[in-house]
Design a protein around this motif. Structure first.
Motif, PDB file in Angstrom:
ATOM      1  N   ASN A  18      22.841  36.864  24.522  1.00 26.65           N
ATOM      2  CA  ASN A  18      23.252  38.267  24.645  1.00 26.65           C
ATOM      3  C   ASN A  18      23.905  38.528  25.994  1.00 26.65           C
ATOM      4  N   ARG A  19      23.308  37.943  27.038  1.00 29.50           N
ATOM      5  CA  ARG A  19      23.865  38.125  28.386  1.00 29.50           C
ATOM      6  C   ARG A  19      25.275  37.543  28.469  1.00 29.50           C
ATOM      7  N   ILE A  20      25.454  36.363  27.867  1.00 29.20           N
ATOM      8  CA  ILE A  20      26.772  35.721  27.933  1.00 29.20           C
ATOM      9  C   ILE A  20      27.792  36.556  27.155  1.00 29.20           C
ATOM     10  N   SER A  21      27.394  37.083  25.986  1.00 26.57           N
ATOM     11  CA  SER A  21      28.326  37.944  25.240  1.00 26.57           C
ATOM     12  C   SER A  21      28.728  39.152  26.081  1.00 26.57           C
ATOM     13  N   ASP A  22      27.737  39.784  26.721  1.00 30.30           N
ATOM     14  CA  ASP A  22      28.043  40.960  27.544  1.00 30.30           C
ATOM     15  C   ASP A  22      28.970  40.595  28.699  1.00 30.30           C
ATOM     16  N   LEU A  23      28.704  39.424  29.304  1.00 29.39           N
ATOM     17  CA  LEU A  23      29.521  38.983  30.431  1.00 29.39           C
ATOM     18  C   LEU A  23      30.974  38.766  29.985  1.00 29.39           C
ATOM     19  N   VAL A  24      31.131  38.126  28.833  1.00 36.28           N
ATOM     20  CA  VAL A  24      32.479  37.880  28.306  1.00 36.28           C
ATOM     21  C   VAL A  24      33.187  39.218  28.047  1.00 36.28           C
ATOM     22  N   LEU A  25      32.476  40.155  27.425  1.00 36.75           N
ATOM     23  CA  LEU A  25      33.089  41.456  27.131  1.00 36.75           C
ATOM     24  C   LEU A  25      33.457  42.198  28.416  1.00 36.75           C
ATOM     25  N   HIS A  26      32.585  42.076  29.434  1.00 37.55           N
ATOM     26  CA  HIS A  26      32.879  42.721  30.718  1.00 37.55           C
ATOM     27  C   HIS A  26      34.162  42.154  31.331  1.00 37.55           C
ATOM     28  N   LYS A  27      34.316  40.836  31.270  1.00 37.22           N
ATOM     29  CA  LYS A  27      35.516  40.219  31.845  1.00 37.22           C
ATOM     30  C   LYS A  27      36.759  40.655  31.076  1.00 37.22           C
ATOM     31  N   VAL A  28      36.648  40.723  29.761  1.00 38.17           N
ATOM     32  CA  VAL A  28      37.801  41.174  28.963  1.00 38.17           C
ATOM     33  C   VAL A  28      38.165  42.600  29.379  1.00 38.17           C
ATOM     34  N   CYS A  29      37.134  43.415  29.560  1.00 42.86           N
ATOM     35  CA  CYS A  29      37.339  44.816  29.911  1.00 42.86           C
ATOM     36  C   CYS A  29      38.039  44.949  31.267  1.00 42.86           C
ATOM     37  N   ILE A  30      37.598  44.202  32.292  1.00 37.44           N
ATOM     38  CA  ILE A  30      38.241  44.367  33.600  1.00 37.44           C
ATOM     39  C   ILE A  30      39.625  43.731  33.621  1.00 37.44           C
ATOM     40  N   GLU A  31      39.899  42.808  32.711  1.00 34.33           N
ATOM     41  CA  GLU A  31      41.258  42.262  32.645  1.00 34.33           C
ATOM     42  C   GLU A  31      42.199  43.282  32.001  1.00 34.33           C
ATOM     43  N   GLU A  32      41.651  44.084  31.075  1.00 39.16           N
ATOM     44  CA  GLU A  32      42.504  45.028  30.346  1.00 39.16           C
ATOM     45  C   GLU A  32      42.753  46.313  31.123  1.00 39.16           C
ATOM     46  N   ASN A  33      41.753  46.738  31.905  1.00 41.31           N
ATOM     47  CA  ASN A  33      41.846  48.057  32.532  1.00 41.31           C
ATOM     48  C   ASN A  33      42.220  47.959  34.000  1.00 41.31           C
ATOM     49  N   THR A  34      42.815  49.027  34.505  1.00 43.77           N
ATOM     50  CA  THR A  34      43.111  49.104  35.926  1.00 43.77           C
ATOM     51  C   THR A  34      41.916  49.710  36.636  1.00 43.77           C
ATOM     52  N   ALA A  35      41.505  49.058  37.712  1.00 38.78           N
ATOM     53  CA  ALA A  35      40.330  49.543  38.430  1.00 38.78           C
ATOM     54  C   ALA A  35      40.648  50.848  39.152  1.00 38.78           C
ATOM     55  N   LYS A  36      39.617  51.679  39.350  1.00 39.64           N
ATOM     56  CA  LYS A  36      39.753  52.886  40.166  1.00 39.64           C
ATOM     57  C   LYS A  36      39.859  52.476  41.628  1.00 39.64           C
ATOM     58  N   LYS A  37      40.311  53.412  42.484  1.00 37.87           N
ATOM     59  CA  LYS A  37      40.517  53.027  43.880  1.00 37.87           C
ATOM     60  C   LYS A  37      39.568  53.717  44.852  1.00 37.87           C
ATOM     61  N   VAL A  38      39.235  54.972  44.572  1.00 36.40           N
ATOM     62  CA  VAL A  38      38.539  55.783  45.564  1.00 36.40           C
ATOM     63  C   VAL A  38      37.183  56.238  45.042  1.00 36.40           C
ATOM     64  N   LEU A  39      36.159  56.141  45.896  1.00 43.11           N
ATOM     65  CA  LEU A  39      34.845  56.700  45.571  1.00 43.11           C
ATOM     66  C   LEU A  39      34.591  57.859  46.528  1.00 43.11           C
ATOM     67  N   LEU A  40      34.524  59.072  45.974  1.00 43.20           N
ATOM     68  CA  LEU A  40      34.262  60.248  46.806  1.00 43.20           C
ATOM     69  C   LEU A  40      32.790  60.611  46.689  1.00 43.20           C
ATOM     70  N   LEU A  41      32.145  60.789  47.846  1.00 40.83           N
ATOM     71  CA  LEU A  41      30.699  60.960  47.870  1.00 40.83           C
ATOM     72  C   LEU A  41      30.311  62.306  48.450  1.00 40.83           C
ATOM     73  N   ASP A  42      29.293  62.904  47.846  1.00 43.74           N
ATOM     74  CA  ASP A  42      28.630  64.050  48.432  1.00 43.74           C
ATOM     75  C   ASP A  42      27.661  63.510  49.494  1.00 43.74           C
ATOM     76  N   LEU A  43      27.137  64.354  50.356  1.00 41.47           N
ATOM     77  CA  LEU A  43      26.214  63.879  51.397  1.00 41.47           C
ATOM     78  C   LEU A  43      24.758  64.231  51.086  1.00 41.47           C
ATOM     79  N   ASP A  44      24.402  65.541  51.171  1.00 40.95           N
ATOM     80  CA  ASP A  44      22.994  65.936  51.010  1.00 40.95           C
ATOM     81  C   ASP A  44      22.451  65.538  49.641  1.00 40.95           C
TER      82      ASP A  44
END
Lengths: 545, 72
Positions: free
Chosen positions: A170-196
């Motif tokens: 199951n872990r290997i299937s998930d890993l394979v699907l994750h890799k396919v997903c990051i190959e297909e999609n463009t990653a986000k660039k910015v993480l905006l954070l609240d403080l408190d």
């Protein structure tokens, strides 16, 4: 995407599982993965996979040997053969090593096991560095995460040569699907954070003695751990920003002085610490960083703020905040996996924070300098034409990810690029830009089809990070000079309209190229190189030799 | 135990609840091919701590056979 999974052991259970949702190539049997890869007439090549996953059981591969030199020879053979089979248009994910076999639990083979693991992994690392389309499939990490005893099944191994337990499958299937997903999609660039109550517990400025929860125990440790995760996200190329309702002085006092803070002022490229509404602040962030709203992820503990941002800015990703703050660090790791993980990191990715902060400093210089040309001069920009062969991964990234400053938006695979590099009829111009605030790395590529008297600019892409500094004028000037010296008479170019490349729609008009035709969103231009053109820019040009 | 065994078989073969009963014959279930059987036996040994040997596994033709072996 079309996927193939090859292995030297029976992984049909993984394939069967993935087959429920994806189209997967299935080899006849297992253990002949190298034969299949080397035989260009095999049904693998008829299937034409986009990604080939190769899962190797180390002990099976070294044929249960216990002599290091003999085992290493088998590993060398495997890598030699695999390297011969690599095709430029296909991506390959290769698993790292693990040792599974009862005899290797005996004391005299323990050192042998770790040496073999290191040997395989070092060979794999070198291969990954050498080939931009070969990547790591980190199966070892999955085994560590679920534990060795839970990873393997003797029953299925003896009955059907399936070494992996259902959990690991199951872990290997998930890993394979994750890799396919990051190959297909463009990653986000910015993480905006609240403080408190996001980066620390409690409210800044509420209590002078023990200002906020950020310590080495209890809830304070959770926030500190979260910051450690975010720090590593920053180190892997995520741009961090703060969008928070606080008094600026209260917030900055904690960020700069609280000795438990892992994230410091320098880690954030942009800070919107004020009482304005967050939607406006996020819009400003996008425009100041010259990035689309769709490249932003916003993380905030406040339900109302998240709701408002989601409603007003549907392009921005707004992940849920965990009810139990114990989960905060793991939730952030999941956010990284889902939105920011990339198939590979280039040098430019790793320097991103530096780059964007330098950009903000440039903007400040711009505000303080009345005349634009004067400002450009003060930047001390150096444009360096570099050797494209040294930057293939970055060139492919630029050609395929650049939308705004992209004259024709033709996408090229690594293989196509390598073909053009080898082809005398193509010249590839690659440029590095640096200035007094830092080195932006390789930021522009121009592909020119040449002939004796006439050349065609087929592609011109430049990273949006360096737009607005007249660098494009210098690049065109450099290319014109190059061909003028070769006695070429005519230079042709074009602009093909897309949804996103409006910023360069008038580029060649502004450079005095004359329009040859203009129809269907495509403008063709030409320029007579015998005419003397004065190009407007302020920078120093260099050529790498 | 009976219910647990049946649940594990259904989960392993990716079948809907109620597909497998104590009267199911292995050959009647298309998904329960030789690979499926290996996975079912593996899952029963892994998850229920059973100790089904290869010889026993090879002689199983029905859910009844499995339940007998599982002592259910």
């Amino acid at each position: 995407m079309k996927i193939a999974i090859l292995s030297n052991v029976n992984i049909n259970s993984v394939i069967r599982q993935l087959n429920r949702t994806n189209n997967i190539y299935q080899a006849d049997g297992y253990g002949n993965e190298i034969g299949i890869l080397l035989n260009k007439k095999s049904n693998l090549y008829a299937y034409k996979p986009d990604i080939v996953f190769i899962i190797e059981d180390t002990v099976e591969l070294i044929n249960h040997l216990d002599n290091f030199d003999n085992a290493v020879k088998l590993i060398d053979d495997w890598f030699n053969n695999f390297e011969l089979s690599i095709e430029g248009d296909t991506l390959y994910y290769v698993s790292n090593a693990y040792i599974n076999g009862p005899e290797y639990n005996l004391g005299n083979l323990i050192n042998f096991s770790s040496s073999i693991i290191s040997y395989w992994n070092e060979k794999l690392d070198k291969l990954i560095l050498k080939h931009a389309n070969v990547r790591l499939l980190d199966i070892y990490r999955e085994i560590l995460s679920i534990g060795f005893d839970n990873s393997f099944s003797t029953t299925t191994w003896y009955m059907g040569r399936i070494p992996y337990s259902q959990i690991l499958c199951n872990r290997i299937s998930d890993l394979v699907l994750h890799k396919v997903c990051i190959e297909e999609n463009t990653a986000k660039k910015v993480l905006l954070l609240d403080l408190d109550n996001t980066l620390w517990g409690g409210l800044a400025g509420e209590n002078d003695i023990d200002p906020v929860e950020l310590t080495d125990e209890h809830n304070g440790l959770i926030y500190k751990t979260l910051q450690r995760v975010i720090k590593q996200m920053k180190n892997s190329g995520v741009i961090l920003g703060i969008v928070s309702k606080n008094n600026l002085d209260d917030a900055m006092h904690i960020i700069n002085n609280n000795h438990h803070m892992v994230l410091r002022e320098d880690d954030f490229v942009i800070k919107k610490i004020n009482w304005n509404n967050k939607v406006d602040n996020i819009r400003e962030v996008a425009s100041e960083l010259n990035l689309g709203l769709d490249s932003i992820v916003f993380f905030d503990d406040n339900d109302t703020e998240r709701y408002l941002v989601k409603e007003a800015l549907p392009e921005v990703i707004v992940p849920d905040f965990p009810k139990n703050i114990n989960k905060l660090p793991d939730v952030m790791v999941d956010i990284w996996k889902k939105y920011f993980d990339k198939p590979m990191l280039t040098k430019e990715d790793l320097n991103k924070t530096e780059e964007y902060r330098a950009n903000n400093e440039r903007n400040e210089l711009k505000h303080n300098t009345a005349d634009f040309n004067d400002y450009l001069k003060k930047l001390d920009i150096v444009l360096k034409r570099v050797i494209p062969e040294h930057h293939t991964a970055r060139i492919v990234q630029l050609l395929n990810k650049t939308n705004q400053f992209n004259l024709t938006t033709v996408r090229h695979s690594l293989n196509e690029l390598l073909d053009m590099m080898a082809d005398k009829n193509y010249d590839i111009f690659t440029y590095n830009v640096s200035d007094r605030f830092g080195d932006s790395g390789v930021v522009a590529v121009v592909i020119v089809k040449n002939s004796d008297h006439e050349v065609f600019i087929e592609d011109f892409v430049m990273s949006c990070r360096v737009m607005g500094r007249k660098i494009e004028n210098a690049i065109i000037d450099d290319i014109e000079d190059y061909y003028r010296k070769k006695k070429v008479q005519i230079i042709n170019s074009k602009y093909v309209k897309t949804d996103k490349n409006f910023p360069v729609s008038e580029l060649f008009d502004s450079l005095n190229y004359s329009i040859v035709s203009n129809s269907g969103g495509e403008k063709k231009y030409k320029l007579d190189l015998s005419a003397n053109c004065i190009r407007d820019y302020s920078l120093k040009k260099e050529v790498e030799v | 135990m009976k219910d647990k065994v049946i649940k594990i078989i259904e989960k392993t073969l990716n079948l809907g609840e109620g597909t497998i009963t104590e009267n199911t014959i292995i050959n009647d279930v298309p998904e329960w091919d030789s690979l499926g059987h290996v996975l079912v036996i593996g899952a029963l040994n892994e998850e229920l701590g059973l100790d089904i040997s290869i010889d026993d596994a090879m002689e199983m033709h029905s859910v009844q056979d499995i339940l007998k072996k599982a002592g259910a």
